[in-house]
Design an enzyme around this catalytic site. Structure first.
Site, mmCIF file in Angstrom:
data_model
loop_
_atom_site.group_PDB
_atom_site.id
_atom_site.type_symbol
_atom_site.label_atom_id
_atom_site.label_comp_id
_atom_site.label_asym_id
_atom_site.label_seq_id
_atom_site.Cartn_x
_atom_site.Cartn_y
_atom_site.Cartn_z
ATOM 1 N N HIS A 1 0.168 -26.704 9.012
ATOM 2 C CA HIS A 1 -0.428 -25.881 7.950
ATOM 3 C C HIS A 1 -0.374 -26.626 6.616
ATOM 4 C CE1 HIS A 1 0.177 -22.507 10.767
ATOM 5 N NE2 HIS A 1 -0.763 -21.906 10.080
ATOM 6 N N LYS B 1 2.549 -23.372 2.461
ATOM 7 C CA LYS B 1 3.085 -22.365 3.390
ATOM 8 C C LYS B 1 4.612 -22.317 3.279
ATOM 9 C CE LYS B 1 2.733 -20.508 8.062
ATOM 10 N NZ LYS B 1 2.596 -19.126 7.533
HETATM 11 N N1 NAI Z 1 -1.966 -13.046 10.277
HETATM 12 C C1 NAI Z 1 -2.903 -13.916 9.861
HETATM 13 O O1 NAI Z 1 -4.004 -14.029 10.439
HETATM 14 C C2 NAI Z 1 -2.620 -14.733 8.642
HETATM 15 C C3 NAI Z 1 -1.433 -14.564 7.999
HETATM 16 N N2 NAI Z 1 -1.187 -15.204 6.811
HETATM 17 C C4 NAI Z 1 0.059 -14.838 6.140
HETATM 18 O O2 NAI Z 1 -0.272 -14.047 5.003
HETATM 19 C C5 NAI Z 1 0.725 -14.210 3.994
HETATM 20 C C6 NAI Z 1 0.052 -14.588 2.679
HETATM 21 O O3 NAI Z 1 -0.573 -15.844 2.790
HETATM 22 P P1 NAI Z 1 -1.391 -16.481 1.560
HETATM 23 O O4 NAI Z 1 -2.482 -15.578 1.132
HETATM 24 O O5 NAI Z 1 -1.721 -17.864 1.976
HETATM 25 O O6 NAI Z 1 -0.244 -16.521 0.441
HETATM 26 P P2 NAI Z 1 -0.389 -16.444 -1.135
HETATM 27 O O7 NAI Z 1 0.935 -16.842 -1.683
HETATM 28 O O8 NAI Z 1 -1.610 -17.176 -1.580
HETATM 29 O O9 NAI Z 1 -0.647 -14.883 -1.421
HETATM 30 C C7 NAI Z 1 0.326 -13.883 -1.315
HETATM 31 C C8 NAI Z 1 0.080 -12.907 -2.443
HETATM 32 O O10 NAI Z 1 0.896 -11.763 -2.273
HETATM 33 C C9 NAI Z 1 1.342 -11.376 -3.550
HETATM 34 N N3 NAI Z 1 2.501 -10.474 -3.470
HETATM 35 C C10 NAI Z 1 3.804 -10.793 -3.294
HETATM 36 N N4 NAI Z 1 4.574 -9.682 -3.353
HETATM 37 C C11 NAI Z 1 3.739 -8.643 -3.550
HETATM 38 C C12 NAI Z 1 3.926 -7.242 -3.719
HETATM 39 N N5 NAI Z 1 5.151 -6.677 -3.713
HETATM 40 N N6 NAI Z 1 2.839 -6.459 -3.893
HETATM 41 C C13 NAI Z 1 1.605 -6.997 -3.933
HETATM 42 N N7 NAI Z 1 1.366 -8.333 -3.819
HETATM 43 C C14 NAI Z 1 2.408 -9.143 -3.632
HETATM 44 C C15 NAI Z 1 1.625 -12.693 -4.260
HETATM 45 O O11 NAI Z 1 1.719 -12.534 -5.661
HETATM 46 C C16 NAI Z 1 0.427 -13.506 -3.822
HETATM 47 O O12 NAI Z 1 -0.677 -13.349 -4.695
HETATM 48 C C17 NAI Z 1 1.691 -15.263 4.547
HETATM 49 O O13 NAI Z 1 2.781 -14.603 5.134
HETATM 50 C C18 NAI Z 1 0.857 -15.987 5.609
HETATM 51 O O14 NAI Z 1 1.629 -16.596 6.604
HETATM 52 C C19 NAI Z 1 -2.086 -16.056 6.255
HETATM 53 C C20 NAI Z 1 -3.276 -16.294 6.884
HETATM 54 C C21 NAI Z 1 -3.646 -15.660 8.139
HETATM 55 O O1 LIG Z 2 0.150 -19.173 5.945
HETATM 56 C C1 LIG Z 2 -0.964 -19.425 6.445
HETATM 57 O O2 LIG Z 2 -1.842 -20.051 5.842
HETATM 58 C C2 LIG Z 2 -1.235 -18.937 7.806
HETATM 59 N N1 LIG Z 2 -0.355 -18.143 8.349
HETATM 60 C C3 LIG Z 2 -0.429 -17.550 9.630
HETATM 61 C C4 LIG Z 2 0.720 -18.038 10.475
HETATM 62 O O3 LIG Z 2 1.852 -18.083 9.991
HETATM 63 O O4 LIG Z 2 0.488 -18.355 11.640
HETATM 64 C C5 LIG Z 2 -1.778 -17.651 10.267
HETATM 65 C C6 LIG Z 2 -2.563 -18.879 9.941
HETATM 66 O O5 LIG Z 2 -2.190 -19.902 10.805
HETATM 67 C C7 LIG Z 2 -2.494 -19.285 8.482
#
Ligand code: NAI
Ligand SMILES: O=C(O)C1=N[C@H](C(=O)O)C[C@H](O)C1
Length: 271
Positions: free
Chosen positions: A157, A161
């Site tokens: 990633h 991350k």
């Molecule tokens: N399940 C899936 O398909 C995917 C999961 N993810 C996961 O999603 C999460 C976020 O990833 P990104 O967007 O890349 O991170 P990022 O750091 O760009 O965004 C996270 C956002 O959440 C906000 N945040 C934190 N605490 C908060 C609260 N109490 N209330 C509201 N907002 C709050 C932060 O300020 C930030 O803007 C990670 O855990 C990542 O692993 C990411 C991509 C795909």
């Molecule tokens: O943090 C990310 O970017 C992503 N998080 C998810 C994970 O932890 O698998 C999904 C995706 O791979 C992107």
């Protein structure tokens, strides 16, 4: 029928902005709120502008309960502590909670299971069709092969991350463990360093790479004697996760309380 009203939590994050775009392009859903953590410099900004889409002004706020009082669901890609708080509040408000956040502790997972007694929760470490289909394939291959094939999960990633192994790697590892009829918690090897001794047959290993702007690459390797099977997925755009999450929200609307997965949403449970 009126549109499903959705809140995006973490609206200014990488996934949050992508989710706002995905909602704008999907029929049957409308953005009714944008959440950020207290103290965020993004509070008061227009979430649609942040995402680069036109449409109604939805100002970013940290007032979770007020937003939930006039929403049908919340899509949440934030951080574990935030998601656990949102799960409790969404259960109280009786709205669907779509959880994409990864990196939960065992206590966090237990709190989410508890909240799902009162609310519909769809939770997955990866919301894409491709990865959930891959998980079904991994389960089947693991069931077919015996311990002569060592299972290793490799992921890469982007350099921002914060959790490892990725939620997807754990989802794929769990699929392999289920196929093999073993407990991932008892057989996973999350890191290797120094004089580790030889690999134990039946373990499921994880290896983590971080760098650049990689959206998400995963490979499950079945390594046997003189042959290897590799099943993999490469995400090229975060929109695949966002579209999956919006699909999950529409699926969840009106369902009975419970903890569901993307395999439920995509009809892959009997694959
Ligand atoms: N399940 C899936 O398909 C995917 C999961 N993810 C996961 O999603 C999460 C976020 O990833 P990104 O967007 O890349 O991170 P990022 O750091 O760009 O965004 C996270 C956002 O959440 C906000 N945040 C934190 N605490 C908060 C609260 N109490 N209330 C509201 N907002 C709050 C932060 O300020 C930030 O803007 C990670 O855990 C990542 O692993 C990411 C991509 C795909
Ligand atoms: O943090 C990310 O970017 C992503 N998080 C998810 C994970 O932890 O698998 C999904 C995706 O791979 C992107």
């Amino acid at each position: 029928m009126s549109d499903m009203r959705l809140i995006v939590a973490g609206a200014s994050g990488r996934m949050g902005r992508t989710l706002v775009r995905a909602i704008a392009e999907t029929k049957g859903v409308t953005l009714c709120g944008a959440l950020e953590q207290a103290g965020s410099p993004m509070i008061g900004r227009n979430a649609s502008d942040l995402a680069g889409v036109g449409g109604e002004d939805i100002l970013v706020t940290d007032d979770t309960e007020r937003l939930m009082s006039h929403a049908d669901g919340i899509i949440d890609f934030t951080a574990p502590h935030a998601t656990v708080d949102h799960a409790k509040l969404a259960a109280k408000a009786g709205i669907a909670h779509i959880i994409g956040t990864t990196g939960f502790s065992a206590d966090d997972e237990a709190a989410i299971v508890q909240a799902a007694k009162r609310a519909v929760i769809v939770k997955s470490g990866n919301m894409s069709l491709g990865v959930n289909l891959l998980a079904a394939l991994v389960k089947r291959v693991a069931k077919t092969l015996d311990e002569d094939f060592d299972i290793e999960v490799l992921e890469m990633h982007h350099n921002k991350k914060v959790d490892a192994p990725s939620g997807t790697a754990l989802l794929l590892g769990r699929a392999a463990a289920e196929g093999r009829g073993i407990s991932l918690d008892q057989r996973s090897v999350r890191s290797r360093d120094g004089h580790t001794g030889a690999r134990q047959a039946g373990d499921i290993g994880f290896a983590t790479l971080r760098g650049g702007t990689v959206v998400g690459d995963h490979t499950v390797i079945f390594a046997g004697t003189a042959e290897r099977i590799e099943l993999g997925h490469k995400a090229e755009d975060r929109m695949i996760f966002a579209r999956g999450a919006v699909k999950a929200a529409l699926w969840a609307n009106g369902k009975k309380p419970g903890l569901y997965s993307m395999a439920d949403v995509l009809g892959l449970t009997d694959f």
